[in-house]
Design a protein around this motif. Structure first.
Motif, PDB file in Angstrom:
ATOM      1  N   ILE A 179      -7.833   2.974  -1.661  1.00 17.13           N
ATOM      2  CA  ILE A 179      -7.262   3.474  -0.404  1.00 17.13           C
ATOM      3  C   ILE A 179      -7.861   4.844  -0.106  1.00 17.13           C
ATOM      4  O   ILE A 179      -7.663   5.793  -0.856  1.00 17.13           O
ATOM      5  CB  ILE A 179      -5.730   3.581  -0.505  1.00 17.13           C
ATOM      6  N   PHE A 216     -11.707  -5.536  -7.420  1.00 19.65           N
ATOM      7  CA  PHE A 216     -12.353  -6.238  -6.320  1.00 19.65           C
ATOM      8  C   PHE A 216     -13.806  -5.816  -6.199  1.00 19.65           C
ATOM      9  O   PHE A 216     -14.206  -4.736  -6.639  1.00 19.65           O
ATOM     10  CB  PHE A 216     -11.630  -5.938  -5.007  1.00 19.65           C
ATOM     11  N   ARG A 270       1.993  -8.926 -10.112  1.00 21.22           N
ATOM     12  CA  ARG A 270       2.060  -7.507 -10.458  1.00 21.22           C
ATOM     13  C   ARG A 270       2.117  -7.294 -11.970  1.00 21.22           C
ATOM     14  O   ARG A 270       1.522  -6.370 -12.502  1.00 21.22           O
ATOM     15  CB  ARG A 270       3.278  -6.886  -9.784  1.00 21.22           C
ATOM     16  N   ARG A 322      -6.345  -3.308   6.639  1.00 19.12           N
ATOM     17  CA  ARG A 322      -7.039  -3.495   5.368  1.00 19.12           C
ATOM     18  C   ARG A 322      -6.184  -2.948   4.227  1.00 19.12           C
ATOM     19  O   ARG A 322      -6.026  -3.576   3.178  1.00 19.12           O
ATOM     20  CB  ARG A 322      -8.387  -2.767   5.417  1.00 19.12           C
ATOM     21  N   GLU A 323      -5.606  -1.773   4.472  1.00 17.31           N
ATOM     22  CA  GLU A 323      -4.785  -1.156   3.426  1.00 17.31           C
ATOM     23  C   GLU A 323      -3.567  -1.998   3.086  1.00 17.31           C
ATOM     24  O   GLU A 323      -3.189  -2.118   1.919  1.00 17.31           O
ATOM     25  CB  GLU A 323      -4.339   0.233   3.867  1.00 17.31           C
ATOM     26  N   ILE A 377      -4.664  -4.663   0.850  1.00 22.17           N
ATOM     27  CA  ILE A 377      -4.891  -4.184  -0.520  1.00 22.17           C
ATOM     28  C   ILE A 377      -3.562  -4.005  -1.244  1.00 22.17           C
ATOM     29  O   ILE A 377      -3.392  -4.451  -2.385  1.00 22.17           O
ATOM     30  CB  ILE A 377      -5.660  -2.836  -0.495  1.00 22.17           C
ATOM     31  N   LEU A 378      -2.612  -3.362  -0.560  1.00 23.35           N
ATOM     32  CA  LEU A 378      -1.311  -3.123  -1.206  1.00 23.35           C
ATOM     33  C   LEU A 378      -0.676  -4.443  -1.625  1.00 23.35           C
ATOM     34  O   LEU A 378      -0.107  -4.563  -2.711  1.00 23.35           O
ATOM     35  CB  LEU A 378      -0.380  -2.358  -0.260  1.00 23.35           C
ATOM     36  N   LYS A 379      -0.795  -5.443  -0.742  1.00 22.50           N
ATOM     37  CA  LYS A 379      -0.214  -6.738  -1.103  1.00 22.50           C
ATOM     38  C   LYS A 379      -0.929  -7.321  -2.313  1.00 22.50           C
ATOM     39  O   LYS A 379      -0.303  -7.850  -3.233  1.00 22.50           O
ATOM     40  CB  LYS A 379      -0.316  -7.712   0.075  1.00 22.50           C
ATOM     41  N   ALA A 380      -2.254  -7.220  -2.329  1.00 24.24           N
ATOM     42  CA  ALA A 380      -3.017  -7.813  -3.430  1.00 24.24           C
ATOM     43  C   ALA A 380      -2.682  -7.150  -4.760  1.00 24.24           C
ATOM     44  O   ALA A 380      -2.644  -7.805  -5.787  1.00 24.24           O
ATOM     45  CB  ALA A 380      -4.509  -7.694  -3.139  1.00 24.24           C
ATOM     46  N   ILE A 381      -2.419  -5.830  -4.747  1.00 27.15           N
ATOM     47  CA  ILE A 381      -2.152  -5.171  -6.022  1.00 27.15           C
ATOM     48  C   ILE A 381      -0.675  -5.199  -6.392  1.00 27.15           C
ATOM     49  O   ILE A 381      -0.242  -4.480  -7.290  1.00 27.15           O
ATOM     50  CB  ILE A 381      -2.679  -3.719  -6.052  1.00 27.15           C
ATOM     51  N   GLY A 382       0.102  -6.015  -5.678  1.00 30.98           N
ATOM     52  CA  GLY A 382       1.452  -6.259  -6.174  1.00 30.98           C
ATOM     53  C   GLY A 382       2.587  -5.704  -5.334  1.00 30.98           C
ATOM     54  O   GLY A 382       3.728  -5.721  -5.762  1.00 30.98           O
ATOM     55  N   ALA A 422      -7.643  -9.496   0.739  1.00 26.70           N
ATOM     56  CA  ALA A 422      -8.230  -8.313   0.116  1.00 26.70           C
ATOM     57  C   ALA A 422      -9.473  -8.657  -0.691  1.00 26.70           C
ATOM     58  O   ALA A 422     -10.364  -7.839  -0.863  1.00 26.70           O
ATOM     59  CB  ALA A 422      -7.198  -7.635  -0.780  1.00 26.70           C
ATOM     60  N   MET A 423      -9.523  -9.888  -1.186  1.00 27.62           N
ATOM     61  CA  MET A 423     -10.674 -10.314  -1.985  1.00 27.62           C
ATOM     62  C   MET A 423     -11.918 -10.460  -1.131  1.00 27.62           C
ATOM     63  O   MET A 423     -13.028 -10.509  -1.658  1.00 27.62           O
ATOM     64  CB  MET A 423     -10.381 -11.674  -2.625  1.00 27.62           C
ATOM     65  N   ARG A 424     -11.718 -10.588   0.164  1.00 31.42           N
ATOM     66  CA  ARG A 424     -12.867 -10.900   1.016  1.00 31.42           C
ATOM     67  C   ARG A 424     -13.207  -9.781   1.986  1.00 31.42           C
ATOM     68  O   ARG A 424     -13.885 -10.012   2.969  1.00 31.42           O
ATOM     69  CB  ARG A 424     -12.588 -12.178   1.805  1.00 31.42           C
ATOM     70  N   SER A 425     -12.694  -8.584   1.779  1.00 40.18           N
ATOM     71  CA  SER A 425     -12.990  -7.529   2.738  1.00 40.18           C
ATOM     72  C   SER A 425     -14.275  -6.794   2.329  1.00 40.18           C
ATOM     73  O   SER A 425     -14.642  -6.784   1.169  1.00 40.18           O
ATOM     74  CB  SER A 425     -11.834  -6.548   2.820  1.00 40.18           C
ATOM     75  N   LEU A 429      -3.018 -14.857  -5.882  1.00 38.98           N
ATOM     76  CA  LEU A 429      -3.169 -14.245  -4.571  1.00 38.98           C
ATOM     77  C   LEU A 429      -3.068 -15.306  -3.490  1.00 38.98           C
ATOM     78  O   LEU A 429      -2.779 -15.015  -2.342  1.00 38.98           O
ATOM     79  CB  LEU A 429      -4.525 -13.553  -4.457  1.00 38.98           C
ATOM     80  N   ASN A 448     -11.990  -1.713  -3.034  1.00 36.53           N
ATOM     81  CA  ASN A 448     -10.756  -1.689  -2.249  1.00 36.53           C
ATOM     82  C   ASN A 448      -9.801  -0.560  -2.638  1.00 36.53           C
ATOM     83  O   ASN A 448      -8.614  -0.770  -2.811  1.00 36.53           O
ATOM     84  CB  ASN A 448     -10.008  -3.027  -2.375  1.00 36.53           C
ATOM     85  N   PRO A 467      -2.228 -12.318   0.740  1.00 34.20           N
ATOM     86  CA  PRO A 467      -2.848 -11.235  -0.022  1.00 34.20           C
ATOM     87  C   PRO A 467      -4.286 -11.518  -0.420  1.00 34.20           C
ATOM     88  O   PRO A 467      -5.007 -10.597  -0.780  1.00 34.20           O
ATOM     89  CB  PRO A 467      -1.948 -11.109  -1.252  1.00 34.20           C
ATOM     90  N   ASP A 468      -4.739 -12.759  -0.334  1.00 41.51           N
ATOM     91  CA  ASP A 468      -6.108 -13.029  -0.790  1.00 41.51           C
ATOM     92  C   ASP A 468      -7.153 -12.447   0.156  1.00 41.51           C
ATOM     93  O   ASP A 468      -8.337 -12.396  -0.180  1.00 41.51           O
ATOM     94  CB  ASP A 468      -6.335 -14.535  -0.997  1.00 41.51           C
TER      95      ASP A 468
END
Ligand SMILES: Nc1ncnc2c1ncn2[C@@H]1O[C@H](COP(=O)(O)OP(=O)(O)OP(=O)(O)O)[C@@H](O)[C@H]1O
Ligand SMILES: [Mg+2]
Lengths: 224, 378
Positions: free
Chosen positions: A96, A90, A83, B270-271, B274-279, B375-378, A55, A94, B372-373
């Motif tokens: 949606i 998380f 991916r 935020r979304e 998240i989308l970036k973090a999950i790929g 998302a780990m801190r939200s 990440l 997190n 993308p990191d």
């Protein structure tokens, strides 16, 4: 499986508030084992997980994944690796909001262009396995904390990653739910997945499911 | 290729779900944006149709019309004028015309009565324009009476209705024979309303006009090209007025649309994290937003444009009529003939859809390139 050499990570580098969150980490994480990072708040656990999970990039040092150096790869490739190799759970889950549990689970697979039917079946079977089949059309904000976490786990598994990364997975759960989570971890590990997590929670760190505990303080590993 | 299609399908699915999740925001956006397209398209369609009408009028009018002036006012052409002009090089035909206005008290409208030289109308019959036929309920074979200015009543049989090719040209026209015309208006024998000259070569028009002025110093030649220019400037001026009047509203709407489109809530940011973090890749997120923006702006364009079309061509542009049209008093009902200029549509499309896409994409692009990191801190 994953090898870290001399990992250092700075935030706000070159500015007056420059902060080194990681300070020379050397570590090998074994495949098909459960590894837990332990340490006080601010010791750099989350930061390390973001680097392991592609990440974020380290400021210096090397990250090797299955023998390949991936620290210098451009963002596109890192995303691909992230991916296909890693699934994330998380701390705040997190998910949606406004989407159903099933839609949330399917999300990580959208960019892969997997056929819709196949993807749907896979997601449904994951929710089924996590005992959420009856809640799959519910919007995620209506779910309880434990249910939300199981949706997050299903989402992490939808692309069938080799490695599962969980940051403080039990911070929002009570004892019973934490035990349940550890049970799920064990079964995932039993099917050959590598699990990496961070936690303060003795219930997690001292669990029999954890093969290896790594302690951290001030951005460095400590021997214990 | 298949995977690509599947992927777009997934993205569209997600886009539709996202749009539904933020229903009020997106609906408001769609509404404001549709209104904007509607106003702009109405002005564009309306002025284009009017120009088209004017072009029709002028296409059928002669290159030069000669009017006799007495004390600065348009007067009848006395006998012998056409002969006085004689032969001028370049002039193909000279024709004395007979026409005049008639006020019909029954429907409170003005008609143009005309005795055409070319196509003969049998005495006692009329050929009427579509607007006249409409307002008086006439069909071929009907009889209609008009009371002349002298007070005498004249009866005619309707021989036919003119085709509906252009309202401005033919709507209020009533064609009759020369004998009937002279009797109806008590028009002095041998006199004409004006003289029409056709000139084949446009380069010779000015020469011919100069010669006419020399032969008949009391007459004024009116050139078609000058009328054309006047028309054009009048339309441009009117269009300008409308746009000036509307500019405040358009501007306000545009700003509102921009604000709505480009404002990215914390939740949306935020979304994206998240989308970036999950790929999801930056490109995937931008593509998804492209679909979203495209869907909204295209729908708005389509709905706005169709509404404008209906307003202008079905309902006679009630919103702009007072400003854009000067002839409304002449016509019992004014229906423009639908005319669409594809370049105009393309321009409108470009200037409405493109800024919208830009408004949407810039902030998304900024949010999508964040690490993308987060998302780990939200
Ligand atoms: N984006 C950032 N900018 C500046 N400093 C940061 C940023 N992210 C993390 N830090 C700092 O880096 C240090 C390590 O943070 P990290 O989140 O890795 O700790 P942690 O061990 O996960 O703590 P906790 O147990 O509280 O989650 C902290 O002091 C934190 O304030
Ligand atoms: Mg942490």
């Amino acid at each position: 499986m994953i090898e870290l050499t001399q990992i250092r990570k700075a935030f706000n580098q070159g500015q007056p508030n420059e902060f080194w969150a990681l300070n020379g980490i050397d570590l090998a994480i074994e495949a098909k084992k459960v590894t837990a990072f332990r340490g006080p708040s601010g010791s750099g656990k989350t930061t390390l997980l973001t680097i392991v999970g592609c990440l974020a990039r380290p400021t210096s040092g090397r990250v090797k994944l299955a023998g390949d150096d991936i620290s210098g790869l451009p963002e596109r490739f890192l995303t691909d690796i992230r991916r296909s190799t890693f699934g994330f759970v998380f701390q705040q889950f997190n998910l949606i909001k406004g989407l159903s549990a099933l839609d949330n689970v399917m999300l990580p697979a959208f960019p892969t262009g997997r056929p819709h039917r196949e993807l749907r079946e896979r997601s449904e079977s994951l929710l089924d396995r996590l005992k959420l089949a009856h809640r799959r059309e519910a919007r995620v904000e209506w779910l309880s904390g434990g249910e939300q976490q199981r949706v997050a786990i299903a989402r992490a598994l939808v692309n069938d990653p080799k490695v599962l990364i969980a940051d403080e997975p039990t911070a929002n759960l009570d004892t019973a739910l934490s035990r349940e989570f550890m049970g799920i971890l064990e079964s995932l590990n039993a099917e050959g997945r590598t699990v990496i997590l961070s936690s303060h929670d003795p219930l997690v760190v001292e669990s029999a499911a954890v093969d290896c505990v790594v302690s951290m303080r001030d951005g460095q590993l400590t021997r214990d | 290729m298949n995977a690509w299609i599947e992927k777009q399908r997934h993205l569209i699915d997600f886009t539709l779900a996202s749009l539904a999740r933020r229903r009020t925001k997106n609906f408001g956006l769609l509404l404001v944006y549709t209104l904007l397209v509607f106003v702009l398209a109405s002005v564009a369609l309306y002025t284009h149709a009017l120009r088209q009408e004017a072009a029709q009028v002028l296409k059928q009018s002669p290159e030069i019309i000669l009017q006799r002036m007495v004390a600065g006012r348009h007067d009848l052409i006395p006998p012998g004028y056409i002969e006085k002009i004689g032969r001028i090089r370049g002039v193909q035909a000279i024709e004395g015309r007979l026409w005049g206005y008639y006020y019909d008290p029954v429907v409170k409208a003005n008609y143009t009565f005309m005795a055409p030289a070319a196509e003969a109308v049998r005495p006692g019959t009329l050929t009427v324009g579509p607007a006249v036929a409409r307002s008086r309920g006439l069909a071929p074979g009907n009889t209609i009476s008009f009371r002349a200015y002298s007070g005498k009543l004249f009866s005619f049989t309707v021989a036919g209705v003119l085709p509906h090719s252009s309202e401005l040209v033919s709507a209020d026209l009533v064609l009759m024979s020369e004998a009937d015309f002279r009797a109806f208006f008590a028009y002095p024998a041998g006199h004409h309303t004006d003289i029409a000259l056709s000139v084949a070569n446009p380069l010779e028009v000015r020469n011919v006009a100069a010669k006419l002025a020399a032969v008949l110093p009391d007459s004024r030649p009116i050139l078609r090209e000058e009328v054309l220019r006047t028309y054009a400037s009048v339309f441009d001026w009117r269009e300008g007025i409308v746009l000036a009047l509307l500019s405040a509203a358009i501007f306000a709407f545009a700003i509102l649309a921009w604000e709505k489109a480009s404002g990215l809530s914390a939740e949306e940011k935020r979304e994206i994290g998240i989308l970036k973090a999950i790929g999801w890749e930056t490109g995937d997120i931008i593509k998804m937003k492209l679909w979203e923006g495209g869907l909204i702006s295209f729908t708005a364009f389509l709905v706005g444009f169709i509404a404008a079309y209906v307003q202008v061509f079905r309902f006679g542009a009630p919103l702009f009529e007072p400003v854009l049209k000067g002839w409304s008093v002449l016509y019992p009902r004014f229906e423009l003939v639908p005319a669409i200029d594809s370049l105009q549509v393309a321009t409108l499309f470009f200037f409405t859809v493109f800024p919208y896409m830009a408004a949407v994409l810039v902030p998304i692009w900024r949010a999508a390139i964040t690490d993308p990191d987060a998302a780990m801190r939200s």
